[in-house]
Scaffold this motif. Structure first.
Motif, mmCIF file in Angstrom:
data_model
loop_
_atom_site.group_PDB
_atom_site.id
_atom_site.type_symbol
_atom_site.label_atom_id
_atom_site.label_comp_id
_atom_site.label_asym_id
_atom_site.label_seq_id
_atom_site.Cartn_x
_atom_site.Cartn_y
_atom_site.Cartn_z
ATOM 1 N N CYS A 1 -5.320 3.671 2.588
ATOM 2 C CA CYS A 1 -5.633 3.288 1.047
ATOM 3 C C CYS A 1 -4.496 3.376 1.090
ATOM 4 C CB CYS A 1 -5.076 4.840 0.279
ATOM 5 S SG CYS A 1 -5.487 4.978 -1.212
ATOM 6 N N HIS B 1 -7.863 11.621 -2.439
ATOM 7 C CA HIS B 1 -6.702 12.373 -0.915
ATOM 8 C C HIS B 1 -7.317 13.973 -1.101
ATOM 9 C CE1 HIS B 1 -5.264 8.138 -0.083
ATOM 10 N NE2 HIS B 1 -4.906 8.059 -1.443
ATOM 11 N N ILE C 1 -4.562 4.311 -6.833
ATOM 12 C CA ILE C 1 -5.131 3.444 -6.701
ATOM 13 C C ILE C 1 -6.400 3.790 -7.107
ATOM 14 C CG2 ILE C 1 -6.242 2.124 -4.474
ATOM 15 C CD1 ILE C 1 -3.094 1.468 -4.506
ATOM 16 N N CYS D 1 -4.879 9.176 -6.837
ATOM 17 C CA CYS D 1 -3.476 8.091 -5.979
ATOM 18 C C CYS D 1 -4.021 6.868 -7.205
ATOM 19 C CB CYS D 1 -2.583 7.589 -5.064
ATOM 20 S SG CYS D 1 -4.407 6.853 -4.297
ATOM 21 N N CYS E 1 -1.758 2.575 -1.280
ATOM 22 C CA CYS E 1 -1.113 3.718 -1.715
ATOM 23 C C CYS E 1 -0.274 4.310 -0.071
ATOM 24 C CB CYS E 1 -1.498 4.944 -1.978
ATOM 25 S SG CYS E 1 -2.359 6.518 -1.181
ATOM 26 N N ARG F 1 -0.949 6.883 1.817
ATOM 27 C CA ARG F 1 -1.004 8.429 2.137
ATOM 28 C C ARG F 1 -2.453 7.818 3.133
ATOM 29 N NH1 ARG F 1 -0.306 8.212 -3.461
ATOM 30 N NH2 ARG F 1 0.525 9.817 -4.085
HETATM 31 ZN ZN ZN Z 1 -4.378 6.674 -2.225
#
Ligand code: ZN
Length: 221
Positions: free
Chosen positions: A99, A44, A39, A37, A101, A103
């Motif tokens: 995370c 993932h 980040i 992602c 983000c 997720r």
């Molecule tokens: Zn992430």
């Protein structure tokens, strides 16, 4: 393709884009098993389709979260040819902490090597890719190298032959010594083992189509 974070930064800067690592393998689906992602803190894994496990490549026992081992995948949604605990031969570790983000999918580290190229030196598992990565970080050094493992007495020794650029090779001996020591230090930091580096002239190490033969193991095990 292997890239260092510095190379990624440069690609992003020059092309004004965000460059992300993706992971997949033909036997499972092709690209699309895992993806970074924004980040950029691991990839993932799409756990709604794939069930990942990391096992010890030696004992095949599942390893705890965060420990490096072989990635094993089970497909959850494939109809035609499901795969159950498929051994990828890729070395990584899984991380479950959230995370940034948002997720909640598990993250895997970038692949650090293949179990096929794994070397056990003085009890430590190392991968040629770790040495390659260390070399890519040094200016004027070509990522063409060969690893020679010997056991002269009771201890394993590693020699890494590295091609240098023409400029460095034609330089004075003192400068060559400096470069050699710098590479030795850099590899030692990367793998935690002392190695002997030998600089060789550009284009003298054997090239092979496709996968290059990087390791010559002369130990009688
Ligand atoms: Zn992430």
């Amino acid at each position: 393709e292997m890239w260092t974070d510095r190379m990624r930064d440069e690609i992003e800067r020059r092309f004004h884009l965000m460059a992300l690592n993706i992971y997949g393998l033909t036997e499972i689906i092709g690209p699309g098993v895992a993806q970074e992602c924004h980040i950029k803190n691991g990839l993932h894994i799409f756990e709604d389709h794939f069930y990942p496990e990391v096992v010890s490549p030696e004992t095949l026992d599942p390893l705890p979260e965060g420990e490096k081992g072989e990635l094993v995948l089970t497909t959850l949604t494939r109809d035609g040819m499901p795969m159950i605990r498929f051994r990828t031969r890729d070395i990584t570790a899984l991380h479950r902490e959230p995370c940034k983000c948002g997720r909640t999918l598990v993250r895997m580290d970038r692949i650090t090597g293949r179990t096929d190229d794994m070397l056990k030196i003085r009890g430590v598992l190392i991968f040629p890719s770790q040495i390659e990565k260390a070399l890519l970080e040094i200016k004027g050094v070509e990522p063409h190298y060969q690893i020679i493992v010997t056991r002269p007495q009771h201890l394993d020794e590693i020699e890494v032959q590295v091609e240098t650029s023409k400029e460095i090779f034609s330089d004075e001996i003192r400068r060559l010594e400096e470069v050699k020591r710098k590479i030795e230090k850099h590899i030692e930091n990367a793998i935690g083992l002392r190695v002997k580096v030998t600089l060789v002239e550009p284009k003298t190490l054997p090239r092979s189509e496709g996968k290059a033969k990087r390791v010559i193991d002369k130990r009688q095990l």
